[in-house]
Enzyme design. Structure first.
Site, PDB file in Angstrom:
ATOM      1  N   HIS A 195       0.846  -1.184   0.000  1.00  0.00           N
ATOM      2  CA  HIS A 195       0.000   0.000   0.000  1.00  0.00           C
ATOM      3  C   HIS A 195       0.875   1.224   0.000  1.00  0.00           C
ATOM      4  CE1 HIS A 195      -3.201   2.797   1.017  1.00  0.00           C
ATOM      5  NE2 HIS A 195      -4.020   1.863   0.594  1.00  0.00           N
ATOM      6  N   ASP A 253      -7.997  -5.395   0.048  1.00  0.00           N
ATOM      7  CA  ASP A 253      -8.440  -6.152  -1.128  1.00  0.00           C
ATOM      8  C   ASP A 253      -8.013  -7.608  -1.110  1.00  0.00           C
ATOM      9  OD1 ASP A 253      -9.836  -4.120  -2.385  1.00  0.00           O
ATOM     10  OD2 ASP A 253      -7.974  -3.224  -3.082  1.00  0.00           O
TER      11      ASP A 253
HETATM   12  N1  CMC Z   1       4.232  -7.600  -5.015  1.00  0.00           N
HETATM   13  C1  CMC Z   1       5.568  -7.602  -5.222  1.00  0.00           C
HETATM   14  N2  CMC Z   1       6.352  -6.536  -5.071  1.00  0.00           N
HETATM   15  C2  CMC Z   1       5.751  -5.379  -4.699  1.00  0.00           C
HETATM   16  C3  CMC Z   1       4.361  -5.287  -4.465  1.00  0.00           C
HETATM   17  C4  CMC Z   1       3.592  -6.463  -4.624  1.00  0.00           C
HETATM   18  N3  CMC Z   1       2.264  -6.432  -4.418  1.00  0.00           N
HETATM   19  N4  CMC Z   1       4.043  -4.032  -4.113  1.00  0.00           N
HETATM   20  C5  CMC Z   1       5.180  -3.339  -4.128  1.00  0.00           C
HETATM   21  N5  CMC Z   1       6.231  -4.153  -4.478  1.00  0.00           N
HETATM   22  C6  CMC Z   1       7.659  -3.789  -4.536  1.00  0.00           C
HETATM   23  C7  CMC Z   1       8.004  -2.992  -5.780  1.00  0.00           C
HETATM   24  O1  CMC Z   1       8.420  -3.813  -6.838  1.00  0.00           O
HETATM   25  C8  CMC Z   1       9.121  -2.118  -5.253  1.00  0.00           C
HETATM   26  O2  CMC Z   1      10.279  -2.895  -5.171  1.00  0.00           O
HETATM   27  P1  CMC Z   1      11.753  -2.229  -5.413  1.00  0.00           P
HETATM   28  O3  CMC Z   1      11.902  -1.205  -4.337  1.00  0.00           O
HETATM   29  O4  CMC Z   1      12.703  -3.349  -5.340  1.00  0.00           O
HETATM   30  O5  CMC Z   1      11.673  -1.590  -6.775  1.00  0.00           O
HETATM   31  C9  CMC Z   1       8.690  -1.803  -3.821  1.00  0.00           C
HETATM   32  O6  CMC Z   1       7.885  -2.926  -3.420  1.00  0.00           O
HETATM   33  C10 CMC Z   1       7.891  -0.509  -3.679  1.00  0.00           C
HETATM   34  O7  CMC Z   1       6.804  -0.578  -4.585  1.00  0.00           O
HETATM   35  P2  CMC Z   1       6.102   0.680  -5.231  1.00  0.00           P
HETATM   36  O8  CMC Z   1       5.420   0.247  -6.477  1.00  0.00           O
HETATM   37  O9  CMC Z   1       7.117   1.792  -5.353  1.00  0.00           O
HETATM   38  O10 CMC Z   1       5.078   1.058  -4.101  1.00  0.00           O
HETATM   39  P3  CMC Z   1       3.830   2.020  -4.277  1.00  0.00           P
HETATM   40  O11 CMC Z   1       3.600   2.617  -2.955  1.00  0.00           O
HETATM   41  O12 CMC Z   1       4.027   2.935  -5.424  1.00  0.00           O
HETATM   42  O13 CMC Z   1       2.649   1.031  -4.711  1.00  0.00           O
HETATM   43  C11 CMC Z   1       0.784  -0.407  -4.625  1.00  0.00           C
HETATM   44  C12 CMC Z   1       1.627   0.640  -3.882  1.00  0.00           C
HETATM   45  C13 CMC Z   1      -0.475  -0.693  -3.843  1.00  0.00           C
HETATM   46  C14 CMC Z   1       0.379   0.151  -6.015  1.00  0.00           C
HETATM   47  C15 CMC Z   1       1.648  -1.682  -4.813  1.00  0.00           C
HETATM   48  O14 CMC Z   1       2.052  -2.186  -3.552  1.00  0.00           O
HETATM   49  C16 CMC Z   1       0.915  -2.769  -5.600  1.00  0.00           C
HETATM   50  O15 CMC Z   1       0.943  -2.750  -6.820  1.00  0.00           O
HETATM   51  N6  CMC Z   1       0.209  -3.719  -4.900  1.00  0.00           N
HETATM   52  C17 CMC Z   1      -0.552  -4.735  -5.544  1.00  0.00           C
HETATM   53  C18 CMC Z   1      -1.879  -4.141  -5.991  1.00  0.00           C
HETATM   54  C19 CMC Z   1      -2.841  -3.918  -4.825  1.00  0.00           C
HETATM   55  O16 CMC Z   1      -3.036  -4.782  -3.986  1.00  0.00           O
HETATM   56  N7  CMC Z   1      -3.505  -2.736  -4.847  1.00  0.00           N
HETATM   57  C20 CMC Z   1      -4.513  -2.405  -3.851  1.00  0.00           C
HETATM   58  C21 CMC Z   1      -4.093  -1.281  -2.961  1.00  0.00           C
HETATM   59  S1  CMC Z   1      -5.186  -1.143  -1.554  1.00  0.00           S
HETATM   60  C22 CMC Z   1      -6.668  -0.652  -2.199  1.00  0.00           C
HETATM   61  C23 CMC Z   1      -6.779   0.811  -2.356  1.00  0.00           C
HETATM   62  O17 CMC Z   1      -6.636   1.542  -1.356  1.00  0.00           O
HETATM   63  O18 CMC Z   1      -7.040   1.232  -3.497  1.00  0.00           O
END
Ligand code: CMC
Length: 432
Positions: free
Chosen positions: A309, A367
């Site tokens: 998240h 989720d």
């Molecule tokens: N699986 C594997 N790796 C992950 C995941 C995941 N679900 N989420 C983040 N990472 C890794 C990412 O690859 C990165 O690694 P590195 O630092 O080595 O490059 C690191 O963790 C940070 O990720 P980020 O993409 O910079 O983090 P963010 O804060 O921009 O993204 C997120 C948050 C929710 C988009 C992401 O965690 C994700 O895609 N999760 C899966 C989708 C999901 O469950 N979404 C629902 C969110 S909750 C509902 C809502 O409030 O809308």
């Protein structure tokens, strides 16, 4: 001007400017640096708004490190346990919990705006039978604005804004249920004023003429809790979209349609659908290790859906609440869903012990569980994000109302760091 300040110095010119620091009730302080461009001729580079407070708000507070979520100051755990979705709607819109009479009036008001203009039903026929329900939701909510054209002139009037909020809240379950009925080819079920919000919604989704829908107290409670947990979430992508659209003085229903479009993506509301698809793909506990490897592989775009998240870096408080009710419901309702839940539990256990997820502070989000509840309730996979949208409507409209209450709403307009071609002269086609 506040006494506390931050000084920003441009080391190229030696010019220093002091900017005031503002304190909220909870959460980090903010630097009020809106004049940076005027003072130093620079913008702030903050892609994806990682450190930008785009507005002040009194509605929802999140402490991502401590796993705290408050609606109007009330902890989400207490609201999930004691409140109802409609009461939470009242709270988010009005700022306080309703008294007895206010509850009655609010409920009556909602109940009497649940019907759709019959003309709106014709819009549904324009969609292909296999259209994604979210594409239909964007379209129908956008089209709803055409039935209330006066709202355009009246968004400056608080009473009209309130009416818009009530109308949208009341009609969203009807719009959503009709999408489901259209896709499966059954007749629309009209709203029933003698049913509560959740009962009426489920009745429109699942009943057939002369046969009411009945569901257990646990199922009803689970849905009520899901609606409460999704009601608002501060300045997330879809809510920020609603505010940005609203800042141009656009019609509130079209602003919400823009929010729905943003919610659709798998990185936001679409994750609940993606979680189930992922669990079904994994299929069996024995396949988990190979999938965990995939999720961690930088060369593989597959992510562990329902994990991570942007704000919660410790735990998602909504996930804790929903995990318990999910377990209870699956035990009571539908044993055929149990293997899916077992895969989810094992996946959760392994991921939480894995260094990759620990180091990146990736925990299950709401989720990860909400999809399993929807599935157990018989809601089709492609309707999951629509359910989220119904719940979030109150958040979108409350945030829009709060913004419109400001004395002078300024149009939102981010700037950029331009990295394209330097200025150059046009070259005629023969010389390219
Ligand atoms: N699986 C594997 N790796 C992950 C995941 C995941 N679900 N989420 C983040 N990472 C890794 C990412 O690859 C990165 O690694 P590195 O630092 O080595 O490059 C690191 O963790 C940070 O990720 P980020 O993409 O910079 O983090 P963010 O804060 O921009 O993204 C997120 C948050 C929710 C988009 C992401 O965690 C994700 O895609 N999760 C899966 C989708 C999901 O469950 N979404 C629902 C969110 S909750 C509902 C809502 O409030 O809308």
């Amino acid at each position: 001007m506040s006494k506390q300040t931050v000084t920003i110095t441009d080391n190229r010119t030696g010019k220093s400017i002091e900017y005031p620091i503002h304190e909220g009730i909870h959460g980090p302080s903010v630097i009020h640096s809106q004049n940076l461009y005027k003072d130093l001729g620079m913008f702030v580079y903050d892609p994806a708004f990682m450190t930008t407070a785009s507005c002040t708000s009194k509605i929802t507070f999140i402490d991502g490190d401590k796993g705290i979520l408050l609606y109007r100051g009330y902890p989400i755990e207490q609201l999930a346990e004691h409140s109802s979705y409609l009461e939470v709607c009242y709270l988010l819109i009005n700022g306080e919990l309703p008294r007895q009479q206010q509850t009655i009036d609010f409920t009556n008001n909602i109940n009497h705006h649940t019907m759709l203009h019959e003309g709106l039903l014709d819009f549904y026929k324009g969609f292909r039978h296999d259209a994604h329900p979210m594409s239909m939701l964007v379209g129908v909510v956008g089209a709803l604005s055409s039935y209330y054209p006066d709202q355009i002139q009246d968004i400056k009037n608080p009473e009209h804004r309130y009416d818009a909020a009530i109308r949208l809240l009341a009609k969203m379950p009807t719009i959503a249920a009709n999408i489901h009925k259209y896709i499966i080819g059954q007749p629309y079920i009209y709203p029933r004023n003698n049913l509560g919000y959740v009962d009426n919604f489920m009745n429109m989704m699942f009943s057939v003429p002369k046969e009411d829908y009945k569901f257990s107290e646990t199922a009803k409670k689970a849905l009520e809790i899901i609606l409460i947990l999704h009601a608002d979430h501060e300045q997330n992508a879809s809510t920020s979209t609603v505010r940005l659209a609203g800042s141009s003085q656009a019609h509130p229903f079209s602003c919400v349609a823009a929010g729905i479009a943003t919610l659709w993506g798998p990185a936001h509301g679409g994750a609940n659908e993606a979680v189930i698809k992922m669990l079904e793909q994994i299929g069996d506990i024995k396949n988990i290790p190979q999938y965990i490897k995939k999720f961690k592989d930088k060369n593989d775009p597959t992510r562990l859906m329902g994990f991570g998240h942007r704000v919660y870096k410790n735990h998602d408080p909504r996930a804790t609440i929903i995990r318990n009710i999910c377990h209870k419901l699956l035990k009571e309702l539908d044993t055929t869903q149990q293997p899916l839940f077992e895969v989810a539990m094992e996946l959760e256990r392994i991921a939480l012990e894995d260094d990759y997820f620990i180091e990146r502070k990736l925990y299950p989000n709401v989720d990860f569980y909400s999809g399993m509840i929807f599935k157990a309730l018989g809601i089709p996979l492609n309707m999951f994000t629509v359910m989220f949208a119904v719940a979030r409507t109150v958040g979108w409209i409350s945030q829009w109302m709060e913004m419109m209450e400001e004395p002078a709403v300024k149009i939102g307009r981010p700037r950029q760091l331009y990295t394209g071609s330097a200025q150059r002269d046009y070259v005629s086609i023969d010389n390219r």
